[in-house]
Structures are given as structure tokens and as C-alpha cells.
Write a protein that holds these residues in place. Structure first.
Motif, PDB file in Angstrom:
ATOM      1  N   VAL A   1     -15.501   0.395  -0.156  1.00  0.00           N
ATOM      2  CA  VAL A   1     -14.860   1.227  -1.167  1.00  0.00           C
ATOM      3  C   VAL A   1     -14.119   0.331  -2.148  1.00  0.00           C
ATOM      4  O   VAL A   1     -13.766  -0.811  -1.837  1.00  0.00           O
ATOM      5  N   ASP A   2     -13.869   0.843  -3.343  1.00  0.00           N
ATOM      6  CA  ASP A   2     -13.254   0.016  -4.382  1.00  0.00           C
ATOM      7  C   ASP A   2     -11.761  -0.171  -4.157  1.00  0.00           C
ATOM      8  O   ASP A   2     -11.195  -1.200  -4.530  1.00  0.00           O
ATOM      9  N   SER A   3     -11.118   0.835  -3.574  1.00  0.00           N
ATOM     10  CA  SER A   3      -9.706   0.720  -3.207  1.00  0.00           C
ATOM     11  C   SER A   3      -9.399   1.764  -2.147  1.00  0.00           C
ATOM     12  O   SER A   3     -10.174   2.708  -1.929  1.00  0.00           O
ATOM     13  N   ILE A   4      -8.274   1.579  -1.487  1.00  0.00           N
ATOM     14  CA  ILE A   4      -7.838   2.498  -0.436  1.00  0.00           C
ATOM     15  C   ILE A   4      -6.530   3.132  -0.877  1.00  0.00           C
ATOM     16  O   ILE A   4      -5.588   2.430  -1.284  1.00  0.00           O
ATOM     17  N   GLY A   5      -6.476   4.459  -0.811  1.00  0.00           N
ATOM     18  CA  GLY A   5      -5.255   5.187  -1.155  1.00  0.00           C
ATOM     19  C   GLY A   5      -4.499   5.554   0.111  1.00  0.00           C
ATOM     20  O   GLY A   5      -4.724   6.609   0.704  1.00  0.00           O
ATOM     21  N   LEU A   6      -3.628   4.686   0.528  1.00  0.00           N
ATOM     22  CA  LEU A   6      -2.886   4.878   1.772  1.00  0.00           C
ATOM     23  C   LEU A   6      -1.643   5.727   1.512  1.00  0.00           C
ATOM     24  O   LEU A   6      -1.009   5.603   0.454  1.00  0.00           O
ATOM     25  N   LEU A   7      -1.295   6.554   2.492  1.00  0.00           N
ATOM     26  CA  LEU A   7      -0.063   7.337   2.418  1.00  0.00           C
ATOM     27  C   LEU A   7      -0.003   8.200   1.155  1.00  0.00           C
ATOM     28  O   LEU A   7       1.034   8.327   0.507  1.00  0.00           O
ATOM     29  N   GLY A   8      -1.146   8.785   0.811  1.00  0.00           N
ATOM     30  CA  GLY A   8      -1.143   9.830  -0.203  1.00  0.00           C
ATOM     31  C   GLY A   8      -0.821  11.153   0.467  1.00  0.00           C
ATOM     32  O   GLY A   8      -0.309  11.209   1.590  1.00  0.00           O
ATOM     33  N   SER A   9      -1.130  12.256  -0.214  1.00  0.00           N
ATOM     34  CA  SER A   9      -0.907  13.561   0.409  1.00  0.00           C
ATOM     35  C   SER A   9      -1.743  13.692   1.674  1.00  0.00           C
ATOM     36  O   SER A   9      -1.276  14.228   2.690  1.00  0.00           O
ATOM     37  N   THR A  10      -2.982  13.189   1.653  1.00  0.00           N
ATOM     38  CA  THR A  10      -3.827  13.197   2.852  1.00  0.00           C
ATOM     39  C   THR A  10      -3.224  12.328   3.945  1.00  0.00           C
ATOM     40  O   THR A  10      -3.397  12.600   5.135  1.00  0.00           O
ATOM     41  N   GLY A  11      -2.503  11.296   3.552  1.00  0.00           N
ATOM     42  CA  GLY A  11      -1.819  10.422   4.501  1.00  0.00           C
ATOM     43  C   GLY A  11      -0.446  10.907   4.891  1.00  0.00           C
ATOM     44  O   GLY A  11       0.295  10.183   5.577  1.00  0.00           O
ATOM     45  N   THR A  12      -0.082  12.139   4.468  1.00  0.00           N
ATOM     46  CA  THR A  12       1.160  12.833   4.853  1.00  0.00           C
ATOM     47  C   THR A  12       2.410  11.962   4.706  1.00  0.00           C
ATOM     48  O   THR A  12       3.272  11.935   5.577  1.00  0.00           O
ATOM     49  N   TYR A  13       2.472  11.255   3.570  1.00  0.00           N
ATOM     50  CA  TYR A  13       3.579  10.303   3.387  1.00  0.00           C
ATOM     51  C   TYR A  13       4.954  10.959   3.422  1.00  0.00           C
ATOM     52  O   TYR A  13       5.929  10.376   3.904  1.00  0.00           O
ATOM     53  N   MET A  14       5.053  12.200   2.929  1.00  0.00           N
ATOM     54  CA  MET A  14       6.363  12.843   2.866  1.00  0.00           C
ATOM     55  C   MET A  14       6.883  13.243   4.250  1.00  0.00           C
ATOM     56  O   MET A  14       8.046  13.609   4.394  1.00  0.00           O
ATOM     57  N   TYR A  15       6.052  13.158   5.261  1.00  0.00           N
ATOM     58  CA  TYR A  15       6.455  13.505   6.624  1.00  0.00           C
ATOM     59  C   TYR A  15       6.857  12.275   7.433  1.00  0.00           C
ATOM     60  O   TYR A  15       7.189  12.406   8.615  1.00  0.00           O
ATOM     61  N   LEU A  16       6.809  11.092   6.814  1.00  0.00           N
ATOM     62  CA  LEU A  16       7.039   9.854   7.539  1.00  0.00           C
ATOM     63  C   LEU A  16       8.308   9.158   7.061  1.00  0.00           C
ATOM     64  O   LEU A  16       8.662   9.201   5.877  1.00  0.00           O
ATOM     65  N   SER A  17       8.958   8.475   7.981  1.00  0.00           N
ATOM     66  CA  SER A  17      10.169   7.712   7.641  1.00  0.00           C
ATOM     67  C   SER A  17       9.794   6.421   6.913  1.00  0.00           C
ATOM     68  O   SER A  17       8.620   6.024   6.870  1.00  0.00           O
ATOM     69  N   ARG A  18      10.788   5.767   6.383  1.00  0.00           N
ATOM     70  CA  ARG A  18      10.546   4.483   5.715  1.00  0.00           C
ATOM     71  C   ARG A  18       9.937   3.480   6.695  1.00  0.00           C
ATOM     72  O   ARG A  18       8.982   2.763   6.339  1.00  0.00           O
ATOM     73  N   GLN A  19      10.452   3.427   7.899  1.00  0.00           N
ATOM     74  CA  GLN A  19       9.922   2.493   8.896  1.00  0.00           C
ATOM     75  C   GLN A  19       8.467   2.819   9.234  1.00  0.00           C
ATOM     76  O   GLN A  19       7.629   1.915   9.360  1.00  0.00           O
ATOM     77  N   GLN A  20       8.153   4.102   9.381  1.00  0.00           N
ATOM     78  CA  GLN A  20       6.778   4.498   9.690  1.00  0.00           C
ATOM     79  C   GLN A  20       5.824   4.163   8.538  1.00  0.00           C
ATOM     80  O   GLN A  20       4.686   3.743   8.758  1.00  0.00           O
ATOM     81  N   ARG A  21       6.297   4.336   7.333  1.00  0.00           N
ATOM     82  CA  ARG A  21       5.471   3.988   6.173  1.00  0.00           C
ATOM     83  C   ARG A  21       5.207   2.491   6.130  1.00  0.00           C
ATOM     84  O   ARG A  21       4.084   2.050   5.865  1.00  0.00           O
TER      85      ARG A  21
END
Length: 300
Positions: A38-58
């Protein structure tokens, strides 16, 4: 060429019920994307549920993903937060760990004005030093970026791209042409909304920000490469094989469907973070059937 182009694939972030990241499953997901090139990876987007994770988890998620890629594929990481100071911390973390850019949405409990969003984005870009992708996601944030605001933000040093929603295939070409007129040359214009993404790539968008690409990258890469090469018929042919999945996305939400796909593909049995519920058994059978039909179509 724009800073971002081609397929940006968005994987889930598999966690347990306490939010602990399943690093083995995450690495398996990232490895699949690396294999598919793939050309790039979108980590911790909405699909990656970023708003549900702490700073440490991110931080843990990004560190594991970057280690798995070995620096071979750019990683764009969600850095959004309710507070500007928190978003700046996430962006600084991402820069320090080696992310290529940050994906920033106008997330807020209280409705925001254009001026407030402009200051939020400008502050994160300026104070973190991380290239920023505008994340226009009104279905989640209930804020829509106007052309005037996009034009202002595109002039801010360090804001380099936009991830647009797609309201309908027929409107994409006009929207893309209008947006090209208000952003600098080299500013990457991309679209999400997987069921309209083929039309966006055919219209000349730089990037497809794809939910399905994070779990089934091969057909999505096929669409992107066909569109880039001007083979619109082939892009539409592949897209047609994905219609059963697009319909499930619309019915159950792409997030719930891709969690089920990860289970059906035996990558992991993670559930989305509560209060989001996984699909019921009958719906999971629908997802498995759609995947089986896709595999049959790929062979024939």
C-alpha cells in the motif's frame, strides 16, 4: 506528485476489553499491508478508534506499527483530541516516533466556529512540526469544512493534505475541481467513503483513504492502480465485486464490518471498544458470505 497519493489503508487497532493493544494482531494487520505494498498506512484513524485510546496506548500502537513497517511505508497517524494542547502532545509524540504526518479532525463536544478550528489546526501544525492532514469527517464530528476554511488552512505551513468525505459519486468531480482551485500546487486532495472512492480516483483524486484497504488491501490496490493508469473500466470492474461489502458498510457501519472481517480472516477476534457493539451472529454470516463471494469473483 502530492505529498500523499494512492491508497492509504486504515487498519483497526485490536485491543482487549481494557483497551490494551493486541500487538501481535496489530503487527499481523500491518504486515498484510506491507505485503500488499500500500502507498501509506492510516493508523489510529476513526477505524483505528483513536478517540477511545489513551496517549500511552496511542504511542504503543504507533511504535509497534512503525517497527513492523521498518520505515518502508509512510504512516499517517490520528492525532485528534478534544483539547488543542492534547492534540499538540499527540502530534509531538507522532513526530518523535517517526510518523510521516498527522491526521487531525475538528473533534469537540461544543460546536466549533471556523475561526476556532483554524486556530486549533494552526497551533497543532506550528507547535508540533508534524505535517498535518485535514480530516473532514462531519458524520462523526458534526463540523464541515467550508471551502473558505480549507483555503485558509491550506496556506498554513505544515498543513499539507485533506481527507474529504464523499456525499455522492456524481458530485465528486466538481468538488475536486473546485478544491484544486483553492489549495496550493502539491497539496494532496483525497477522499474517504469507500463505496464512492473508485469514482474519486477516476476523477483524479490524489489519495483514497480506505477502511476496506486496511483489511483487504489487494482489491483496493487494484482499483487505485487501474485508475492511476487510466484503465477506468478495470477500476469499475473491481469495484463492482465489492458492492456486497459496500452495502454491508452502509447497513452496519464500516467499523463493525471490518472487525468481523478480521475475525473471519482469522487475524484476531477483537471487538470494537464499548459502547460500540460487535455485529450479531446473523450479520457476521452476511459478512462471511460477502467475503466468500469476493474470493470467488477474484478467482473467476
Amino acid at each position: 506528485m502530492a505529498f500523499l497519493s494512492g491508497l492509504c489503508a486504515f487498519p483497526i487497532t485490536p485491543t482487549d476489553s481494557d483497551g490494551r493493544v493486541d500487538t501481535a494482531a496489530l503487527r499481523q494487520l500491518i504486515a498484510r499491508l506491507c505485503t500488499a505494498k500500500v502507498d501509506s498506512i492510516g493508523l489510529l484513524g476513526s477505524t483505528g478508534t483513536y478517540m477511545y485510546l489513551s496517549r500511552q496506548q496511542r504511542r504503543r500502537t504507533l511504535s509497534e506499527a512503525l517497527d513492523e513497517t521498518g520505515g518502508g511505508i509512510p504512516v499517517i497517524v490520528g492525532v485528534g483530541a478534544l483539547r488543542t494542547d492534547e492534540a499538540i502532545k499527540h502530534a509531538r509524540d507522532a513526530k518523535a516516533l517517526g510518523a510521516a504526518a498527522g491526521l487531525l479532525a475538528a473533534v469537540s463536544y461544543a460546536p466549533l466556529t471556523d475561526d476556532e478550528v483554524f486556530e486549533h489546526f494552526s497551533s497543532v501544525a506550528r507547535r508540533s512540526g508534524l505535517p498535518i492532514v485535514i480530516y473532514d469527517n462531519p458524520g462523526t464530528t458534526h463540523f464541515r469544512f467550508t471551502p473558505a476554511l480549507v483555503a485558509r488552512l491550506a496556506q498554513v505551513p505544515g498543513i499539507v493534505a485533506i481527507k474529504n468525505p464523499t456525499d455522492g459519486g456524481d458530485a465528486i468531480l466538481g468538488h475536486l475541481q473546485d478544491q484544486r482551485q483553492i489549495v496550493p500546487k502539491g497539496f494532496s486532495i483525497g477522499y474517504s467513503g469507500d463505496w464512492n472512492a473508485t469514482q474519486a480516483m477516476i476523477a483524479g483524486a490524489d489519495t483514497w483513504y480506505s477502511v476496506l484497504g486496511g483489511i483487504l488491501p489487494e482489491p483496493c490496490m487494484g482499483i487505485v492502480r487501474a485508475a492511476q493508469q487510466g484503465d477506468h473500466a478495470q477500476a469499475r470492474r473491481i469495484d463492482a465485486t465489492l458492492v456486497p461489502l459496500w452495502e454491508l458498510f452502509k447497513t452496519y457501519s464500516s467499523l463493525r464490518v471490518v472487525y468481523t472481517l478480521a475475525e473471519v480472516l482469522d487475524i484476531c477476534r477483537a471487538a470494537p471498544p464499548l459502547p460500540i457493539m460487535p455485529l450479531p451472529i446473523a450479520a457476521k454470516h452476511q459478512v462471511a458470505d460477502a467475503l466468500a463471494r469476493l474470493r470467488t469473483a477474484a478467482v473467476s
